[in-house]
Motif scaffolding. Structure first.
Motif, PDB file in Angstrom:
ATOM      1  N   LYS A  55       0.846  -1.189   0.000  1.00 45.73           N
ATOM      2  CA  LYS A  55       0.000   0.000   0.000  1.00 45.73           C
ATOM      3  C   LYS A  55       0.880   1.236   0.000  1.00 45.73           C
ATOM      4  N   GLY A  99      -8.308   8.642   5.665  1.00 45.49           N
ATOM      5  CA  GLY A  99      -7.225   7.716   5.982  1.00 45.49           C
ATOM      6  C   GLY A  99      -7.589   6.266   5.693  1.00 45.49           C
ATOM      7  N   ASP A 125      -5.632   2.672   4.244  1.00 50.30           N
ATOM      8  CA  ASP A 125      -4.942   1.671   5.063  1.00 50.30           C
ATOM      9  C   ASP A 125      -5.878   0.494   5.313  1.00 50.30           C
TER      10      ASP A 125
END
Ligand code: ASP
Ligand code: MG
Length: 421
Positions: free
Chosen positions: A2, A146, A149
Motif C-alpha cells: 500500500k 485515511g 490503510d
C-alpha cells in the motif's frame, strides 16, 4: 503493498512506486497494490463538496472524493505497463469490495476477490484504489479519512496475503515522536493492541480502524518507508516495523532472546481539553446527569475524576473532552446547570495527555509509580490520570509536553545509544 498520498504525488513518484512494485514481483511475489490519492487531493475534493453544497449529501460526497484514488490507480497501472509489467486497475465496485453502513464512513463487510485472484495467478499485478467500496444499494462509498490503510488490510485478508506492507513517509513506528526525542528508537515489532493504544493517543501512522481489522483477521502488517532506492533492502527482510499478535510477539521475544520491555512507546496528545464542574451535589445520579447529555451529543469523554465529597455534600468533577468539542460541551453543561446543580464550569484547553503504552505492564507492577516519580522529580504536576490494561495516561500542562515525553523516555530505558540522524 500500500502506498500513501505522499508516495503517489506526481508522475516521478509514481514511477518510483512502480519500480518498488516490480522489484517485489521480481523477487517471486504475486502482488496487489492499494493506492491513496495524491497528497492534498482528497482535501481539495472535500472543499469542492462544501462549496457546492454546505449540507452535502454524503452519497454524492463519496462520488466526488473517491475519484482521487481512481486517478492514481489508473496512473500506476499505466506506469507499470510502460515498464513492461502486466498490470490492471480494479475499482472498488469491480472487485467488488462490499461495504455497509453510512456513506463517508462505510465499513467493509466482505470482499469477493476471486476474479482478481485469477488475474494475479495469471501473472498480472492488481492495482486497487484505496478508500472506496460499494454500498448495498450499488453506490460508491468511502471508508472515512485515511481509509486506504483499511482497504489494504481488507484486501490482504481477502487474498490471504503473507504480509500487508504499508509504504509511507516514515520508516516505521517509533518509541516516541523523534522530533521530540532524538534518541527515539524504531520498533522492530509492536503488537496490534499497543498500536491501537498509541494511535488513539495521537501517534497516527495508520488509520486506527485498519489496525483493528488486521487484529481481527490476523493480517501481518509492516509499516515501512517508500523513500527507498534499488540498493535498499527488500521489504522481505523486514526493514520497517511489524505489527503482530500477542502470541507472535511472545514467540519473537523467546526466539531472539530479547528482553521483554515494560513500556513499548510513549505518546502525547494536545487535542484534549479539561473541564471542571465545581460543587456538584454528591448524590446518586449527579454524574449521570453530567455525562448523559454529552453522550447524546456524541462528545467523547476520556479521563474522569470525581473528588471525595466535602462536608456540604458537594464535590468537584473533572474530565476531558476533545478540544474541538469544548465549546459545545460547555454550552450543553451551562444549559443543564439547574438540573445538574453545579456552581461553576472551569475549562482549560492548554493541557496535554501523555501516555505510556506496553503489553509488558500486564504482568509487571510499578510501571505507574515510575511514571509519577519521574514527572514529580521534574516538577511536572499531574491533573488527571486514567489507565487501561496496557496504558497509563496523565494530563499535564501543555507547555510541559516535550519535557515530560523526554523524561519518561529515559525513565523507561527507551533511549537509543546514539541519536537518530
Ligand atoms: N485519500 C483518502 C484520505 O486522504 C484516503 C487515504 O489516503 O487513506 O483520507
Ligand atoms: Mg494515511
Amino acid at each position: 503493498m500500500k502506498f500513501g498520498g505522499t508516495s503517489m504525488a506526481g508522475s516521478e513518484r509514481i514511477r518510483r512506486v512502480a519500480g518498488i512494485v516490480r522489484r517485489q514481483q521480481a523477487a517471486g511475489h504475486q502482488v496487489a497494490v492499494v493506492v491513496s490519492a495524491m497528497a492534498g487531493e482528497t482535501d481539495r475534493l472535500v472543499n469542492f463538496c462544501r462549496e457546492a453544497n454546505p449540507l452535502y449529501d454524503p452519497a454524492e460526497y463519496d462520488v466526488v472524493v473517491a475519484s482521487g484514488e481512481q486517478v492514481t490507480a489508473g496512473l500506476l497501472a499505466l506506469t507499470l505497463q510502460a515498464m513492461g509489467c502486466r498490470a490492471r486497475s480494479w475499482l472498488g465496485w469491480q472487485i467488488p469490495i462490499h461495504t455497509q453502513e453510512a456513506h463517508a464512513k462505510a465499513r467493509i463487510s466482505s470482499i469477493d476477490a476471486e476474479a482478481m485472484i485469477a488475474a494475479m495467478d495469471a501473472g498480472e499485478v492488481a492495482v486497487i484504489p484505496g478508500f472506496q467500496g460499494l454500498s448495498e444499494q450499488g453506490r460508491i462509498t468511502t471508508l472515512g479519512r485515511g481509509g486506504s490503510d483499511t482497504s489494504a488490510v481488507g484486501v490482504a485478508a481477502a487474498l490471504k496475503a503473507d504480509r500487508c506492507d504499508i509504504y509511507t513517509d516514515v520508516d516505521g513506528v517509533y518509541t516516541t515522536d523523534p522530533r521530540i526525542v532524538a534518541r527515539a528508537r524504531k520498533l522492530k515489532y509492536v503488537t496490534y493492541e499497543e498500536m491501537l493504544e498509541l494511535a488513539s493517543v495521537g501517534a497516527k501512522v495508520l488509520q486506527t480502524r485498519s489496525v483493528s481489522l488486521a487484529m481481527k483477521e490476523g493480517v501481518r502488517v509492516q509499516v515501512l518507508s517508500s523513500f527507498i532506492d534499488e540498493e535498499s533492502p527488500l521489504a522481505d527482510t523486514l526493514p520497517g516495523t511489524m505489527i503482530v499478535s500477542d502470541d507472535d510477539m511472545a514467540k519473537i521475544v523467546e526466539e531472539h532472546e530479547m528482553e521483554s520491555q515494560l513500556v513499548t512507546g510513549i505518546a502525547h496528545d494536545k487535542n484534549e481539553a479539561r473541564i471542571v464542574l465545581t460543587r456538584v451535589p454528591d448524590r446518586p445520579g449527579a454524574v449521570s446527569g453530567i455525562f448523559a447529555p454529552l453522550a447524546d451529543a456524541s462528545i467523547n469523554v476520556d479521563m474522569i475524576i470525581q473528588n471525595v465529597g466535602r462536608d456540604k455534600g458537594e464535590t468537584d468533577v473533572t474530565f476531558t473532552v476533545p478540544q474541538a468539542d469544548l465549546a459545545r460541551a460547555q454550552a450543553l453543561l451551562e444549559d443543564k446547570r439547574e438540573t445538574i446543580g453545579f456552581n461553576r464550569v472551569i475549562t482549560d484547553s492548554k493541557v496535554a495527555k501523555i501516555s505510556v503504552v506496553g503489553v509488558g505492564m500486564r504482568s509487571h507492577a510499578g510501571v505507574a509509580s515510575t511514571m509519577f516519580k519521574a514527572l514529580a522529580e521534574r516538577g511536572i504536576n499531574i491533573q488527571a490520570i486514567s489507565t487501561s490494561e496496557i496504558k497509563i495516561s496523565v494530563l499535564i500542562d501543555e507547555d510541559e509536553t516535550e519535557l515530560a515525553v523526554r523524561v519518561l523516555h529515559t525513565a523507561y530505558g527507551l533511549d537509543a545509544d546514539v541519536p537518530a540522524e
